[in-house]
Design a protein around this motif. Structure first.
Motif, PDB file in Angstrom:
ATOM      1  N   ASP A 210       0.898  -1.231  -0.085  1.00 33.53           N
ATOM      2  CA  ASP A 210      -0.093   0.027   0.083  1.00 33.53           C
ATOM      3  C   ASP A 210       0.912   1.330  -0.021  1.00 33.53           C
ATOM      4  O   ASP A 210       0.655   2.033  -0.819  1.00 33.53           O
ATOM      5  N   ARG A 211       2.017   1.209   0.845  1.00 35.25           N
ATOM      6  CA  ARG A 211       2.903   2.695   0.612  1.00 35.25           C
ATOM      7  C   ARG A 211       3.544   2.740  -0.806  1.00 35.25           C
ATOM      8  O   ARG A 211       3.603   3.616  -1.091  1.00 35.25           O
ATOM      9  N   THR A 212       3.911   1.553  -1.132  1.00 35.16           N
ATOM     10  CA  THR A 212       4.593   1.701  -2.365  1.00 35.16           C
ATOM     11  C   THR A 212       3.562   2.180  -3.511  1.00 35.16           C
ATOM     12  O   THR A 212       3.942   3.004  -4.413  1.00 35.16           O
ATOM     13  N   VAL A 213       2.193   1.603  -3.343  1.00 38.39           N
ATOM     14  CA  VAL A 213       1.163   2.223  -4.239  1.00 38.39           C
ATOM     15  C   VAL A 213       1.018   3.764  -4.187  1.00 38.39           C
ATOM     16  O   VAL A 213       1.001   4.440  -5.090  1.00 38.39           O
ATOM     17  N   VAL A 214       0.922   4.169  -2.679  1.00 39.71           N
ATOM     18  CA  VAL A 214       0.661   5.428  -2.472  1.00 39.71           C
ATOM     19  C   VAL A 214       1.930   6.153  -3.265  1.00 39.71           C
ATOM     20  O   VAL A 214       1.816   7.382  -3.924  1.00 39.71           O
ATOM     21  N   GLU A 215       3.129   6.047  -2.919  1.00 36.76           N
ATOM     22  CA  GLU A 215       4.224   6.647  -3.493  1.00 36.76           C
ATOM     23  C   GLU A 215       4.195   6.698  -5.051  1.00 36.76           C
ATOM     24  O   GLU A 215       4.588   7.670  -5.585  1.00 36.76           O
TER      25      GLU A 215
END
Length: 302
Positions: A210-215
């Motif tokens: 999820d953090r990678t998607v947001v970034e």
């Protein structure tokens, strides 16, 4: 007349001769008894002789025999209980002592007497060691101890104990169920720990994803805004340059964009004066103030 007595006499003598002969098979041993007392021992195969009607022949096995003991519950040195049974191999080595020990019971009585020797030997040996040594694969020493004790005691029966083997060493039924329940609970606890660790790892992977998607989304939007701003700047530059080169063309494009924006709706209505400048390009095929087009000269027909 004399022949009449000779024939019956010969028949009687033949019967007496046959009844005085006995055959010992190679798998057997024999004792010749007279009024219950041993008068002859026949251990070699072949013919033997006895006194008819006075002596009798009793046969015994000369082969190696087996004894399967009944299950026996034994308490180990660590107070654990095990159900043990064994298989013993034995043979008759002294017919006279064997006859005196078992009487007319023969091998059947000998099996009962031998089991009464082997079972106490099993309890004596196994009761002096912990249970893990009994249940291990290397228990030859224990079986040899049981064999030696049984061999010494069975010698008085005219029997030689050749070997003793433990065939089963299990927990009692009630202990077995408790052990299975404990093992099942342990496996369920381990499974729950594995599931918890797997869920924790999955949560970490999901959070990282999820953090990678947001970034990635934020970076893509930033790059899109940069590209869009550069494109708008380039567009404005081109428009400004075009406007500087041809004012009439720029006004024409602006009018077409205004027409498109105002007439885009399905039920669009416009209320204005007919001589409004908004319709300058709709009333004429030339721009306002442009020189009228010069018609081409007519070509004479042949």
């Amino acid at each position: 007349m004399r022949a009449m007595y000779v024939i019956p006499a010969l028949v009687v003598l033949g019967a007496l001769a046959l009844s005085s002969i006995f055959i010992v098979d190679e798998r057997k041993k024999a004792l010749v008894l007279q009024f219950g007392q041993v008068t002859q021992v026949k251990e070699e195969p072949g013919l033997g002789f006895k006194i008819p009607f006075v002596q009798e022949v009793v046969y015994y096995e000369d082969r190696i025999l087996g004894l399967q003991t009944n299950p026996l519950e034994v308490t180990m040195l660590d107070d654990r209980r095990l159900v043990v049974d064994a298989f013993s191999r034995w043979r008759i080595v002294n017919l006279v002592e064997f006859r005196e020990a078992v009487g007319t019971g023969g091998e059947t009585q000998a099996l009962r007497r031998l089991e009464g020797i082997v079972n106490p030997a099993i309890q004596e040996v196994l009761g002096s060691v912990p249970s893990n040594r009994v249940t291990s694969e290397d228990r030859t020493g224990l079986m040899n101890q049981i064999r030696d004790i049984a061999r010494r005691q069975a010698a008085a029966l005219g029997i030689e104990v050749i070997d003793v083997r433990l065939t089963r060493t299990d927990l009692p039924e009630q202990n077995l169920e408790a052990t299975f329940a404990r093992m099942r609970a342990e496996r369920e606890r381990e499974a729950a720990d594995e599931i918890a660790r797997g869920g924790e790892a999955a949560q970490r992977v999901r959070a990282a994803a999820d953090r990678t998607v947001v970034e990635l989304t934020s970076d893509a939007r930033r790059q899109a805004e940069v590209v869009r701003g550069e494109a708008d700047a380039e567009r404005n530059r081109i428009l400004a340059e075009a406007y500087g080169r041809d004012t009439e063309f720029f006004a024409f494009i602006r009018s077409l964009s205004a027409y498109e924006a105002s007439l885009k709706g399905a039920n669009s209505s416009i209320v204005m004066q007919p001589d409004s400048e908004f319709f300058d390009y709709l009333r004429s095929d030339q721009a306002p103030g442009a020189a009228p087009a010069t018609p081409a000269p007519a070509t004479p027909s042949p």
